[in-house]
Each structure stands twice: as C-alpha cells, then as structure tokens.
Write an enzyme that holds these catalytic residues in place. Structure first.
Site, short mmCIF file in Angstrom:
data_model
loop_
_atom_site.label_atom_id
_atom_site.label_comp_id
_atom_site.label_asym_id
_atom_site.label_seq_id
_atom_site.Cartn_x
_atom_site.Cartn_y
_atom_site.Cartn_z
N LYS A 136 24.32 50.22 58.48
CA LYS A 136 24.68 49.05 59.28
C LYS A 136 24.12 47.77 58.66
O LYS A 136 24.82 46.80 58.51
CB LYS A 136 24.15 49.18 60.73
N ARG A 159 22.80 48.99 72.04
CA ARG A 159 22.43 50.38 71.78
C ARG A 159 22.51 51.23 73.05
O ARG A 159 22.25 52.42 72.99
CB ARG A 159 20.99 50.43 71.26
N ARG A 172 14.40 55.04 51.79
CA ARG A 172 14.76 53.62 51.65
C ARG A 172 13.56 52.68 51.65
O ARG A 172 12.52 52.97 52.24
CB ARG A 172 15.81 53.21 52.68
N ARG A 218 9.60 50.97 56.03
CA ARG A 218 9.41 50.87 57.47
C ARG A 218 8.57 52.04 57.98
O ARG A 218 8.79 53.17 57.58
CB ARG A 218 10.78 50.89 58.16
N ARG A 255 14.76 59.09 66.68
CA ARG A 255 15.75 58.00 66.63
C ARG A 255 17.17 58.55 66.74
O ARG A 255 18.03 57.95 67.39
CB ARG A 255 15.56 57.18 65.35
#
Ligand code: AMP
Length: 218
Positions: free
Chosen positions: A13, A88, A127, A161, A172
């Site tokens: 996203k 969300r 990432r 993160r 999540r």
C-alpha cells in the site's frame, strides 16, 4: 482524485501510494506514518498508540478518525489524496463517508491489493527504509543498488519498523481479517472497489493500478 488503497500489511500500500504521489500529484495520507510521527514526538496520541502498535493491534477508532478529520482540513489535500492504512474498520469507513459528504467531496475509488499470506510475511520481515528520505527497500526483493547506501539520497542510515517481525505480523494479519477485510464488501457494494493482483513486481502492480484508475475516471 480521492482514493483509498486497501490491503493487508505488506501488500504494498505504502509503495504504491508513493508511486501515485509521484505520478498523479496526489497527497499520501498514511495513518501509520502519522501515528509513528506522534510516537516519535511523544505527543499524547503517540504515548497512547505506542504499545498498541508494537503489539500489532489497532489504535482506537476515535484516535485515528480524529487524526484524519484534522488532516482533511489542510489545504494541500484539496486537489486530491490517497488514503493508505485508513479506514481499517467499518466504523472508520462510516466516519470517512460522513467527513467527505460534509465537504461534498465524494470518494472516487478503492484499490484493493491482493497478496498471499505467505508472501506478506516474507515481504514484511525483510523491509527497511532510508532514515533520511524514507525510500523503501527489501533485503531480498528490492535491495539497495550499492550495499548500505540509499539509491535515492545517498544516506547510509536505515531503519526497520519495530512491528515488522513474524510474531507481530501474525497479530496484524488477524486484525486485518477480523476488522479490515469487511471493508472489501462494504466498498464493493458501493460500486467503488477495484481489485488488483499485488503479487507481481512494483512496476507491474503500478501499471495495473493506473489501468484501474483510468477505468474509474472513464
Ligand atoms: P501501517 O503503517 O498502516 O501498517 O500501520 C501501523 C500500525 O499503526 C498498525 O498496525 C496499527 O497499530 C496502527 N494504525 C495505522 N492506521 C490505523 C487505523 N486506520 N486504525 C487503527 N490503527 C491504525
């Protein structure tokens, strides 16, 4: 245009939102980025959100709706925006409808990025971003061209993160399937949903999104 990019964590996203910012002049509104900035600045919202985010749970609706409601008042969003990570929950989606109808600026469309769960976990685990310019990379799928140096700005500082680990990722994903996935039907029923295969490489997914947007505009 006013768009939402929807999809599970790791679907791309943020990456695709940044591409839309660069190519279509839209402003990216990422509640995740706004919350991380609030955590870093230790604001009251940041202090409330920190532990919730680190555990991979959703921050209360009232908090994120408040953040987005304030942000939609700013002048730079008037020419169009892309919401990344908001709404969300159904409650957030309803609040957004109300906010946009008060301003008489309807939503143009919702792009859903579909990615297999196994791929999501692999993507999130590797990432990292440049600490200086925010450019996104991945250990395996999108490394820097020269090791340890950001392609975009030359910085040697990177960050990961705290919620990008396998355990938090499971929480999540659960939050996504329980609270966010119902938005797929919500926007489909409104005739606003465009589903894009998010498994391909960044450029191919971007091209598919452009086709979907041309469809919405046409
Ligand atoms: P993201 O950067 O979009 O993956 O968001 C990171 C974390 O911020 C999420 O796991 C949530 O804890 C929190 N967050 C971001 N956006 C929202 C939202 N719209 N509603 C609730 N929590 C959110």
């Amino acid at each position: 245009m006013r768009l939402i990019v929807l999809g599970p964590p790791g679907a791309g996203k943020g990456t695709q939102a940044q591409r839309l910012v660069a190519n279509h002049g839209l402003v990216q509104l990422s509640t995740g980025d706004m919350l991380r900035a609030a955590v870093a600045a230790q604001t009251p919202v940041g202090l409330e959100a920190k532990a919730i985010m680190e555990a991979g749970n959703l921050v209360p609706d009232g908090v994120v709706i408040g953040i987005i409601s304030d942000r939609l008042e700013d002048d730079d969003v008037k020419s169009g925006f892309i919401l990344d990570g908001f709404p969300r929950t159904l409650k957030q989606a309803d609040a957004l409808e109300t906010l946009l109808s008060e301003k008489a600026v309807p939503l143009d469309g919702v792009v859903l990025l579909e990615v297999d769960d196994d791929a999501l976990i692999k993507r999130v685990a590797g990432r990292f971003t440049c600490a200086s310019c925010g450019a996104g990379y991945h250990d395996t799928f999108n490394p820097t061209k020269s090791e340890g140096i950001c392609d975009a700005c030359g910085s040697a500082e990177f960050k990961r993160r705290p919620d990008d680990n396998a355990e938090t990722m499971r929480t999540r994903l659960q939050a996504y399937y329980k609270d966010t996935a119902p938005l797929v039907g919500y926007y489909y029923a409104k005739g606003k949903l465009k589903t894009v295969d998010g498994m391909a490489d960044i450029e191919s997914v971007g091209a598919e999104i452009d086709t979907a947007l041309a469809d919405l505009e046409g």
